[in-house]
Design a protein around this motif. Structure first.
Motif, PDB file in Angstrom:
ATOM      1  N   GLU A   1       0.832  -1.211   0.000  1.00  0.00           N
ATOM      2  CA  GLU A   1       0.000   0.000   0.000  1.00  0.00           C
ATOM      3  C   GLU A   1       0.865   1.258   0.000  1.00  0.00           C
ATOM      4  OE1 GLU A   1      -3.277   0.069  -0.443  1.00  0.00           O
ATOM      5  OE2 GLU A   1      -3.270  -2.117  -0.549  1.00  0.00           O
ATOM      6  N   GLY A   2       1.946   1.242   0.764  1.00  0.00           N
ATOM      7  CA  GLY A   2       2.853   2.388   0.797  1.00  0.00           C
ATOM      8  C   GLY A   2       3.516   2.621  -0.544  1.00  0.00           C
ATOM      9  N   PHE A   3       3.918   1.550  -1.203  1.00  0.00           N
ATOM     10  CA  PHE A   3       4.545   1.642  -2.517  1.00  0.00           C
ATOM     11  C   PHE A   3       3.584   2.248  -3.531  1.00  0.00           C
ATOM     12  CE2 PHE A   3       5.329  -0.434  -6.664  1.00  0.00           C
ATOM     13  CZ  PHE A   3       6.584   0.082  -6.930  1.00  0.00           C
ATOM     14  N   LEU A   4       2.353   1.752  -3.560  1.00  0.00           N
ATOM     15  CA  LEU A   4       1.360   2.274  -4.504  1.00  0.00           C
ATOM     16  C   LEU A   4       1.056   3.740  -4.226  1.00  0.00           C
ATOM     17  CD1 LEU A   4      -1.034  -0.804  -4.708  1.00  0.00           C
ATOM     18  CD2 LEU A   4       0.581  -0.017  -6.452  1.00  0.00           C
ATOM     19  N   THR A   5       0.945   4.102  -2.960  1.00  0.00           N
ATOM     20  CA  THR A   5       0.692   5.500  -2.591  1.00  0.00           C
ATOM     21  C   THR A   5       1.860   6.381  -2.991  1.00  0.00           C
ATOM     22  OG1 THR A   5      -0.741   4.839  -0.779  1.00  0.00           O
ATOM     23  CG2 THR A   5       0.179   7.057  -0.668  1.00  0.00           C
TER      24      THR A   5
ATOM     25  N   PHE B   1      -7.468   4.089 -11.724  1.00  0.00           N
ATOM     26  CA  PHE B   1      -7.005   5.227 -10.931  1.00  0.00           C
ATOM     27  C   PHE B   1      -8.154   6.169 -10.628  1.00  0.00           C
ATOM     28  CE2 PHE B   1      -3.488   3.828 -13.624  1.00  0.00           C
ATOM     29  CZ  PHE B   1      -2.559   3.520 -12.658  1.00  0.00           C
ATOM     30  N   ASN B   2      -8.105   6.787  -9.501  1.00  0.00           N
ATOM     31  CA  ASN B   2      -9.104   7.772  -9.096  1.00  0.00           C
ATOM     32  C   ASN B   2      -8.704   9.124  -9.677  1.00  0.00           C
ATOM     33  OD1 ASN B   2     -11.157   9.133  -7.864  1.00  0.00           O
ATOM     34  ND2 ASN B   2     -10.229   9.099  -5.837  1.00  0.00           N
TER      35      ASN B   2
ATOM     36  N   PRO C   1      -2.926  16.976  -8.065  1.00  0.00           N
ATOM     37  CA  PRO C   1      -2.684  18.129  -7.191  1.00  0.00           C
ATOM     38  C   PRO C   1      -3.028  17.826  -5.737  1.00  0.00           C
ATOM     39  CG  PRO C   1      -3.900  18.777  -9.156  1.00  0.00           C
ATOM     40  CD  PRO C   1      -3.835  17.272  -9.148  1.00  0.00           C
ATOM     41  N   GLY C   2      -2.119  18.191  -4.862  1.00  0.00           N
ATOM     42  CA  GLY C   2      -2.347  18.015  -3.434  1.00  0.00           C
ATOM     43  C   GLY C   2      -2.098  16.613  -2.925  1.00  0.00           C
ATOM     44  N   LYS C   3      -1.600  15.723  -3.787  1.00  0.00           N
ATOM     45  CA  LYS C   3      -1.334  14.341  -3.378  1.00  0.00           C
ATOM     46  C   LYS C   3       0.070  13.951  -3.809  1.00  0.00           C
ATOM     47  CE  LYS C   3      -6.069  12.737  -3.559  1.00  0.00           C
ATOM     48  NZ  LYS C   3      -6.971  11.682  -3.954  1.00  0.00           N
ATOM     49  N   LEU C   4       0.624  12.977  -3.116  1.00  0.00           N
ATOM     50  CA  LEU C   4       1.914  12.414  -3.492  1.00  0.00           C
ATOM     51  C   LEU C   4       1.781  11.824  -4.883  1.00  0.00           C
ATOM     52  CD1 LEU C   4       4.746  11.859  -2.439  1.00  0.00           C
ATOM     53  CD2 LEU C   4       3.914   9.720  -1.494  1.00  0.00           C
ATOM     54  N   ASN C   5       2.740  12.151  -5.758  1.00  0.00           N
ATOM     55  CA  ASN C   5       2.606  11.780  -7.160  1.00  0.00           C
ATOM     56  C   ASN C   5       3.981  11.599  -7.787  1.00  0.00           C
ATOM     57  OD1 ASN C   5       0.457  11.833  -9.425  1.00  0.00           O
ATOM     58  ND2 ASN C   5       2.122  13.022 -10.262  1.00  0.00           N
ATOM     59  N   PHE C   6       4.663  10.521  -7.462  1.00  0.00           N
ATOM     60  CA  PHE C   6       5.990  10.291  -8.016  1.00  0.00           C
ATOM     61  C   PHE C   6       5.915   9.940  -9.499  1.00  0.00           C
ATOM     62  CE2 PHE C   6      10.047   7.836  -8.282  1.00  0.00           C
ATOM     63  CZ  PHE C   6      10.881   8.893  -7.988  1.00  0.00           C
ATOM     64  N   ILE C   7       4.932   9.139  -9.891  1.00  0.00           N
ATOM     65  CA  ILE C   7       4.733   8.778 -11.298  1.00  0.00           C
ATOM     66  C   ILE C   7       4.123   9.986 -12.013  1.00  0.00           C
ATOM     67  CG2 ILE C   7       3.317   7.352 -12.842  1.00  0.00           C
ATOM     68  CD1 ILE C   7       5.677   5.831 -11.673  1.00  0.00           C
ATOM     69  N   LYS C   8       4.684  10.322 -13.150  1.00  0.00           N
ATOM     70  CA  LYS C   8       4.225  11.514 -13.885  1.00  0.00           C
ATOM     71  C   LYS C   8       3.557  11.207 -15.220  1.00  0.00           C
ATOM     72  CE  LYS C   8       6.217  14.404 -10.989  1.00  0.00           C
ATOM     73  NZ  LYS C   8       5.541  14.525  -9.753  1.00  0.00           N
ATOM     74  N   TYR C   9       3.797  10.008 -15.763  1.00  0.00           N
ATOM     75  CA  TYR C   9       3.294   9.700 -17.105  1.00  0.00           C
ATOM     76  C   TYR C   9       2.656   8.312 -17.132  1.00  0.00           C
ATOM     77  CZ  TYR C   9       6.228  13.655 -18.100  1.00  0.00           C
ATOM     78  OH  TYR C   9       6.794  14.899 -18.067  1.00  0.00           O
TER      79      TYR C   9
END
Length: 142
Positions: free
Chosen positions: A45-49, A97-98, A115-123
């Motif tokens: 869950e941490g990895f996906l987040t 994805f939500n 926006p406003g969330k952790l987002n390491f993946i960009k594409y």
């Protein structure tokens, strides 16, 4: 495995799997204690987040037995990540994805913003063969 066609060759580390979901469940059930199972779930869950995923379904409902995670050095001495997984037929980016935007576009690299969330993946890129390719760097998607 067709998933290998989407993998650039210059990675620092790559993990490839074509393990069926029931084989994974059986291995976990037979080899891990309850405490280890809970810890593994927290890591998953941490990895996906961390990557920026907000799954709308159970992983077992979308995963179709193939994935790759690959790491690449960048010019800032940090790692870029390429994460590829096969989804079941009739699934798509918006079902997984939500995301408020309608990103159901095949064979097109889409910039992924949360926006406003952790987002390491960009594409994100979805192939006609039901592969979802996600990356921190656009040029890693081929």
């Amino acid at each position: 495995m067709k998933i290998l066609n989407y993998l650039p060759s210059n990675s620092d580390f790559t993990l490839v799997s074509n393990t069926k979901e029931n084989e994974i469940k059986n291995f976990i059930s037979e080899n891990l204690t309850e405490k280890e199972k809970k810890e593994l779930n927290i890591i998953k869950e941490g990895f996906l987040t961390y990557l920026g995923f907000d799954l709308q379904k159970m992983l077992s409902d979308i995963y179709d037995n193939e994935f790759i995670i690959s790491f690449y050095e960048n010019n800032l001495n940090k790692k870029n990540i390429l994460f590829i997984f096969k989804i079941k037929p009739n699934e798509n980016i918006n079902n997984i994805f939500n995301i408020e935007n309608n990103l159901n576009q095949l064979n097109k690299i889409i910039e992924f913003k949360r926006p406003g969330k952790l987002n390491f993946i960009k594409y994100i890129y979805q192939t006609e063969g039901n592969y979802i390719i996600t990356s921190t760097k656009k040029s890693l998607i081929k």
